[in-house]
Design a protein around this motif. Structure first.
Motif, PDB file in Angstrom:
ATOM      1  N   ALA A  40       0.780  -5.907  -4.411  1.00  0.00           N
ATOM      2  CA  ALA A  40      -0.521  -6.308  -4.933  1.00  0.00           C
ATOM      3  C   ALA A  40      -1.016  -5.244  -5.905  1.00  0.00           C
ATOM      4  O   ALA A  40      -0.587  -4.086  -5.839  1.00  0.00           O
ATOM      5  CB  ALA A  40      -1.501  -6.483  -3.784  1.00  0.00           C
ATOM      6  N   PRO A  41      -1.931  -5.602  -6.801  1.00  0.00           N
ATOM      7  CA  PRO A  41      -2.442  -4.618  -7.769  1.00  0.00           C
ATOM      8  C   PRO A  41      -3.016  -3.394  -7.074  1.00  0.00           C
ATOM      9  O   PRO A  41      -3.810  -3.517  -6.136  1.00  0.00           O
ATOM     10  CB  PRO A  41      -3.530  -5.406  -8.509  1.00  0.00           C
ATOM     11  N   GLY A  42      -2.601  -2.224  -7.519  1.00  0.00           N
ATOM     12  CA  GLY A  42      -3.122  -0.985  -6.964  1.00  0.00           C
ATOM     13  C   GLY A  42      -2.555  -0.593  -5.617  1.00  0.00           C
ATOM     14  O   GLY A  42      -2.998   0.390  -5.022  1.00  0.00           O
ATOM     15  N   LYS A  43      -1.585  -1.362  -5.137  1.00  0.00           N
ATOM     16  CA  LYS A  43      -1.004  -1.074  -3.824  1.00  0.00           C
ATOM     17  C   LYS A  43       0.503  -0.854  -3.940  1.00  0.00           C
ATOM     18  O   LYS A  43       1.126  -1.240  -4.931  1.00  0.00           O
ATOM     19  CB  LYS A  43      -1.284  -2.209  -2.850  1.00  0.00           C
ATOM     20  N   GLU A  44       1.071  -0.239  -2.905  1.00  0.00           N
ATOM     21  CA  GLU A  44       2.505  -0.034  -2.882  1.00  0.00           C
ATOM     22  C   GLU A  44       3.230  -1.319  -2.496  1.00  0.00           C
ATOM     23  O   GLU A  44       2.663  -2.200  -1.845  1.00  0.00           O
ATOM     24  CB  GLU A  44       2.856   1.079  -1.895  1.00  0.00           C
ATOM     25  N   ARG A  45       4.496  -1.388  -2.883  1.00  0.00           N
ATOM     26  CA  ARG A  45       5.308  -2.529  -2.487  1.00  0.00           C
ATOM     27  C   ARG A  45       5.510  -2.496  -0.971  1.00  0.00           C
ATOM     28  O   ARG A  45       5.776  -1.448  -0.395  1.00  0.00           O
ATOM     29  CB  ARG A  45       6.657  -2.497  -3.208  1.00  0.00           C
ATOM     30  N   GLU A  46       5.387  -3.671  -0.343  1.00  0.00           N
ATOM     31  CA  GLU A  46       5.506  -3.740   1.106  1.00  0.00           C
ATOM     32  C   GLU A  46       6.467  -4.842   1.524  1.00  0.00           C
ATOM     33  O   GLU A  46       6.660  -5.834   0.820  1.00  0.00           O
ATOM     34  CB  GLU A  46       4.133  -4.002   1.748  1.00  0.00           C
ATOM     35  N   LEU A  47       7.047  -4.638   2.694  1.00  0.00           N
ATOM     36  CA  LEU A  47       7.951  -5.632   3.253  1.00  0.00           C
ATOM     37  C   LEU A  47       7.164  -6.860   3.694  1.00  0.00           C
ATOM     38  O   LEU A  47       6.096  -6.733   4.305  1.00  0.00           O
ATOM     39  CB  LEU A  47       8.703  -5.032   4.436  1.00  0.00           C
ATOM     40  N   VAL A  48       7.722  -8.023   3.400  1.00  0.00           N
ATOM     41  CA  VAL A  48       7.137  -9.287   3.871  1.00  0.00           C
ATOM     42  C   VAL A  48       8.003  -9.851   4.986  1.00  0.00           C
ATOM     43  O   VAL A  48       7.520 -10.150   6.076  1.00  0.00           O
ATOM     44  CB  VAL A  48       7.015 -10.298   2.733  1.00  0.00           C
ATOM     45  N   ALA A  49       9.296 -10.019   4.690  1.00  0.00           N
ATOM     46  CA  ALA A  49      10.210 -10.592   5.674  1.00  0.00           C
ATOM     47  C   ALA A  49      11.638 -10.233   5.315  1.00  0.00           C
ATOM     48  O   ALA A  49      11.973 -10.099   4.133  1.00  0.00           O
ATOM     49  CB  ALA A  49      10.060 -12.113   5.725  1.00  0.00           C
ATOM     50  N   THR A  50      12.465 -10.069   6.344  1.00  0.00           N
ATOM     51  CA  THR A  50      13.886  -9.833   6.131  1.00  0.00           C
ATOM     52  C   THR A  50      14.706 -10.696   7.076  1.00  0.00           C
ATOM     53  O   THR A  50      14.214 -11.131   8.125  1.00  0.00           O
ATOM     54  CB  THR A  50      14.276  -8.358   6.357  1.00  0.00           C
TER      55      THR A  50
END
Length: 115
Positions: A40-50
């Motif tokens: 998301a804007p201004g945020k770090e990349r995060e895991l959603v699902a694997t």
């Protein structure tokens, strides 16, 4: 190396659904783990699902019960079914294929949840 291309993003109202797809240029069977991430804007990349080659899945707490990851070894495609979407799900969504020798990322697809 296998290239990944995401599709299926767009604008959706809160409570709606989207299905993201990630098409690979080659076999995804050799990868040990396939996944979806978001930023998301201004945020770090995060895991959603694997999902592992054995079929085990892992979800971020924020999407459990709403999102479902799947993969198709015949079409070499990774999917993310997203239901009950919320404004906080707005982000650029990336697919990833992780293997023994290298990882591959797609270029991302924008998902916007807004009324």
């Amino acid at each position: 190396q296998v290239q990944l291309v995401e599709s299926g993003g767009g604008l959706v109202q809160p409570g709606g659904s989207l299905r993201l797809s990630c098409a690979a240029s080659g076999s995804i069977f050799k990868f040990t783990e396939l996944g979806w991430y978001r930023q998301a804007p201004g945020k770090e990349r995060e895991l959603v699902a694997t999902i592992t080659r054995g079929g085990s899945t892992n979800y971020a707490d924020s999407v459990k019960g709403r999102f479902t990851i799947s993969r198709d070894y015949i079409t070499d495609t990774i999917h993310l079914q997203m239901n009950s979407l919320k404004p906080e799900d707005t982000a650029v969504y990336y697919c990833k294929a992780a293997g023994y020798s290298y990882d591959s990322w797609g270029q991302g697809t924008q998902v916007t949840v807004s009324s």
